[in-house]
Design a protein around this motif. Structure first.
Motif, PDB file in Angstrom:
ATOM      1  N   TYR A  33      90.310  55.998  -4.524  1.00  0.00           N
ATOM      2  CA  TYR A  33      89.735  56.400  -5.809  1.00  0.00           C
ATOM      3  C   TYR A  33      88.316  56.917  -5.602  1.00  0.00           C
ATOM      4  CZ  TYR A  33      93.023  52.535  -6.758  1.00  0.00           C
ATOM      5  OH  TYR A  33      94.087  51.695  -6.754  1.00  0.00           O
ATOM      6  N   TYR A  35      84.846  57.469  -7.972  1.00  0.00           N
ATOM      7  CA  TYR A  35      84.143  57.235  -9.232  1.00  0.00           C
ATOM      8  C   TYR A  35      82.740  57.805  -9.087  1.00  0.00           C
ATOM      9  CZ  TYR A  35      87.616  53.535 -10.317  1.00  0.00           C
ATOM     10  OH  TYR A  35      88.756  52.814 -10.565  1.00  0.00           O
ATOM     11  N   GLN A  37      78.696  57.127 -10.853  1.00  0.00           N
ATOM     12  CA  GLN A  37      77.877  56.333 -11.748  1.00  0.00           C
ATOM     13  C   GLN A  37      76.563  57.048 -11.977  1.00  0.00           C
ATOM     14  OE1 GLN A  37      76.611  52.446 -10.374  1.00  0.00           O
ATOM     15  NE2 GLN A  37      76.202  51.745 -12.440  1.00  0.00           N
ATOM     16  N   GLY A  40      72.131  54.353 -15.493  1.00  0.00           N
ATOM     17  CA  GLY A  40      72.269  53.588 -16.730  1.00  0.00           C
ATOM     18  C   GLY A  40      73.655  53.598 -17.337  1.00  0.00           C
ATOM     19  N   GLN A  41      74.616  54.147 -16.604  1.00  0.00           N
ATOM     20  CA  GLN A  41      75.981  54.238 -17.129  1.00  0.00           C
ATOM     21  C   GLN A  41      76.941  53.387 -16.299  1.00  0.00           C
ATOM     22  OE1 GLN A  41      76.598  56.135 -19.969  1.00  0.00           O
ATOM     23  NE2 GLN A  41      74.378  56.290 -19.946  1.00  0.00           N
ATOM     24  N   GLY A  42      78.138  53.191 -16.816  1.00  0.00           N
ATOM     25  CA  GLY A  42      79.179  52.525 -16.048  1.00  0.00           C
ATOM     26  C   GLY A  42      79.829  53.485 -15.071  1.00  0.00           C
ATOM     27  N   LEU A  43      80.761  52.972 -14.326  1.00  0.00           N
ATOM     28  CA  LEU A  43      81.477  53.811 -13.375  1.00  0.00           C
ATOM     29  C   LEU A  43      82.475  54.691 -14.125  1.00  0.00           C
ATOM     30  CD1 LEU A  43      80.414  51.354 -11.624  1.00  0.00           C
ATOM     31  CD2 LEU A  43      82.318  51.881 -10.098  1.00  0.00           C
ATOM     32  N   PHE A  45      85.679  57.204 -13.730  1.00  0.00           N
ATOM     33  CA  PHE A  45      86.775  57.586 -12.849  1.00  0.00           C
ATOM     34  C   PHE A  45      86.818  59.095 -12.657  1.00  0.00           C
ATOM     35  CE2 PHE A  45      90.860  57.813 -10.949  1.00  0.00           C
ATOM     36  CZ  PHE A  45      91.589  58.791 -11.608  1.00  0.00           C
ATOM     37  N   LEU A  91      80.982  56.867  -5.818  1.00  0.00           N
ATOM     38  CA  LEU A  91      81.584  55.697  -5.185  1.00  0.00           C
ATOM     39  C   LEU A  91      83.045  55.957  -4.859  1.00  0.00           C
ATOM     40  CD1 LEU A  91      79.953  53.211  -7.619  1.00  0.00           C
ATOM     41  CD2 LEU A  91      79.695  53.004  -5.165  1.00  0.00           C
ATOM     42  N   GLN A 102      90.166  46.775  -6.404  1.00  0.00           N
ATOM     43  CA  GLN A 102      89.735  47.909  -5.604  1.00  0.00           C
ATOM     44  C   GLN A 102      88.501  47.513  -4.802  1.00  0.00           C
ATOM     45  OE1 GLN A 102      89.287  51.219  -8.324  1.00  0.00           O
ATOM     46  NE2 GLN A 102      91.283  50.846  -9.229  1.00  0.00           N
ATOM     47  N   PHE A 104      85.214  48.728  -2.918  1.00  0.00           N
ATOM     48  CA  PHE A 104      84.308  49.858  -3.013  1.00  0.00           C
ATOM     49  C   PHE A 104      83.457  50.039  -1.761  1.00  0.00           C
ATOM     50  CE2 PHE A 104      84.457  51.474  -7.361  1.00  0.00           C
ATOM     51  CZ  PHE A 104      85.205  50.496  -7.984  1.00  0.00           C
ATOM     52  N   GLY A 105      83.140  51.287  -1.481  1.00  0.00           N
ATOM     53  CA  GLY A 105      82.151  51.612  -0.471  1.00  0.00           C
ATOM     54  C   GLY A 105      80.750  51.519  -1.078  1.00  0.00           C
ATOM     55  N   PRO A 106      79.723  51.733  -0.261  1.00  0.00           N
ATOM     56  CA  PRO A 106      78.342  51.597  -0.737  1.00  0.00           C
ATOM     57  C   PRO A 106      77.883  52.772  -1.594  1.00  0.00           C
ATOM     58  CG  PRO A 106      78.342  52.256   1.537  1.00  0.00           C
ATOM     59  CD  PRO A 106      79.779  51.994   1.178  1.00  0.00           C
TER      60      PRO A 106
ATOM     61  N   TYR B  36      83.326  42.745 -11.708  1.00  0.00           N
ATOM     62  CA  TYR B  36      82.785  43.144 -10.422  1.00  0.00           C
ATOM     63  C   TYR B  36      81.303  42.800 -10.406  1.00  0.00           C
ATOM     64  CZ  TYR B  36      86.831  45.886  -8.873  1.00  0.00           C
ATOM     65  OH  TYR B  36      88.074  46.279  -8.442  1.00  0.00           O
ATOM     66  N   GLY B  43      78.228  48.848  -2.877  1.00  0.00           N
ATOM     67  CA  GLY B  43      79.270  49.097  -3.851  1.00  0.00           C
ATOM     68  C   GLY B  43      79.628  47.832  -4.600  1.00  0.00           C
ATOM     69  N   GLY B 103      82.455  48.966 -17.981  1.00  0.00           N
ATOM     70  CA  GLY B 103      81.305  48.888 -18.860  1.00  0.00           C
ATOM     71  C   GLY B 103      80.061  49.347 -18.121  1.00  0.00           C
ATOM     72  N   LYS B 104      78.929  49.360 -18.812  1.00  0.00           N
ATOM     73  CA  LYS B 104      77.693  49.853 -18.210  1.00  0.00           C
ATOM     74  C   LYS B 104      77.000  48.802 -17.355  1.00  0.00           C
ATOM     75  CE  LYS B 104      76.634  53.252 -21.774  1.00  0.00           C
ATOM     76  NZ  LYS B 104      75.607  53.759 -22.729  1.00  0.00           N
TER      77      LYS B 104
END
Lengths: 113, 112
Positions: A33, A35, A37, A40-43, A45, A91, A102, A104-106, B36, B43, B103-104
């Motif tokens: 996947y 994503y 970011q 100030g926002q969420g991830l 897709f 990401l 899932q 995640f990478g850095p 998370y 990440g 979410g944020k």
């Protein structure tokens, strides 16, 4: 064991240039996947790969964005003619089949000037 | 539109006390929820999850509660430790198995 790796970790580019971001998933993970970011926002897709199936590109924000995956390994996300609003952390994550957990990478921090 | 909402951008808690992080969602099709945890320059890492058929899931110091009628879930951390200081993201899925809706995030600071 080795986790998800991404390169570069940081990328600064001029508006209008193309960039390529790389992701190496966890070995054996068939799902991958992307994503992003924004500050100030969420991830958000972007795209999903599952084995040799056609990828789900429904999250790509414009036709300037594309992604490829070679089999069940490396994936690259390409952004053409970058714009300032593309500045974000990109990401990559992988998982076994369609498991929800899932890994995640850095991330790659992209700054478009 | 934001289907998963974390209305508190930050939270500060003393070490040893309970941390409660909240999350609301709008999509009634969501049937799997995850939390998370994210440290700076790393990440997100999976913490705990809950299926919509349950109302509680516990893993050590972490417990997630789900109230489907209110479309609300919460993460409880007891007792809180300074190492828990991080950004916590709530995420949800509608059963497709991918494309998590995040979410944020809420930034938790646990002070000694």
């Amino acid at each position: 064991g080795a986790g998800v790796s991404q390169s570069p970790s940081n990328k600064v580019t001029e508006k209008g240039k193309d960039v390529e971001l790389r992701c190496d998933p966890i070995s054996g993970h068939t799902a991958l996947y992307w994503y992003r970011q924004r500050l100030g926002q969420g991830l958000e897709f972007l795209i999903y790969f599952q084995g040799n199936s056609a990828p789900d590109k429904s999250g790509l924000p414009s036709d300037r964005f594309s992604a490829e995956r070679t089999g069940e390994s490396v994936s690259t996300l390409t952004i053409q003619r970058t714009q300032q609003e593309d500045s974000a952390v990109y990401l990559c994550a992988s998982s076994l089949l369609k498991r929800y957990e899932q890994y995640f990478g850095p991330g790659t921090r992209l700054t478009v000037t | 539109d934001q289907q998963v909402k974390q209305n508190s951008p930050s939270l500060s808690v003393q070490e040893g006390r309970i941390s409660i992080l909240n999350c609301d969602y709008t999509n009634s099709m969501f049937d799997y929820f995850l939390w998370y945890k994210k440290y700076p320059a790393e990440g997100p890492t999976f913490l705990i999850s809950i299926s919509s058929i349950k109302d509680k899931n516990e893993d050590g110091r972490f417990t997630v509660f789900l109230n489907k009628s209110a479309k609300h879930l919460s993460l409880h951390i007891v007792p809180s430790q300074p190492g828990d200081s991080a950004v916590y993201f709530c995420a949800a899925s509608d059963g497709s198995g991918y494309a998590l809706n995040f979410g944020k995030g809420t930034s938790l600071l646990v002070t000694p």
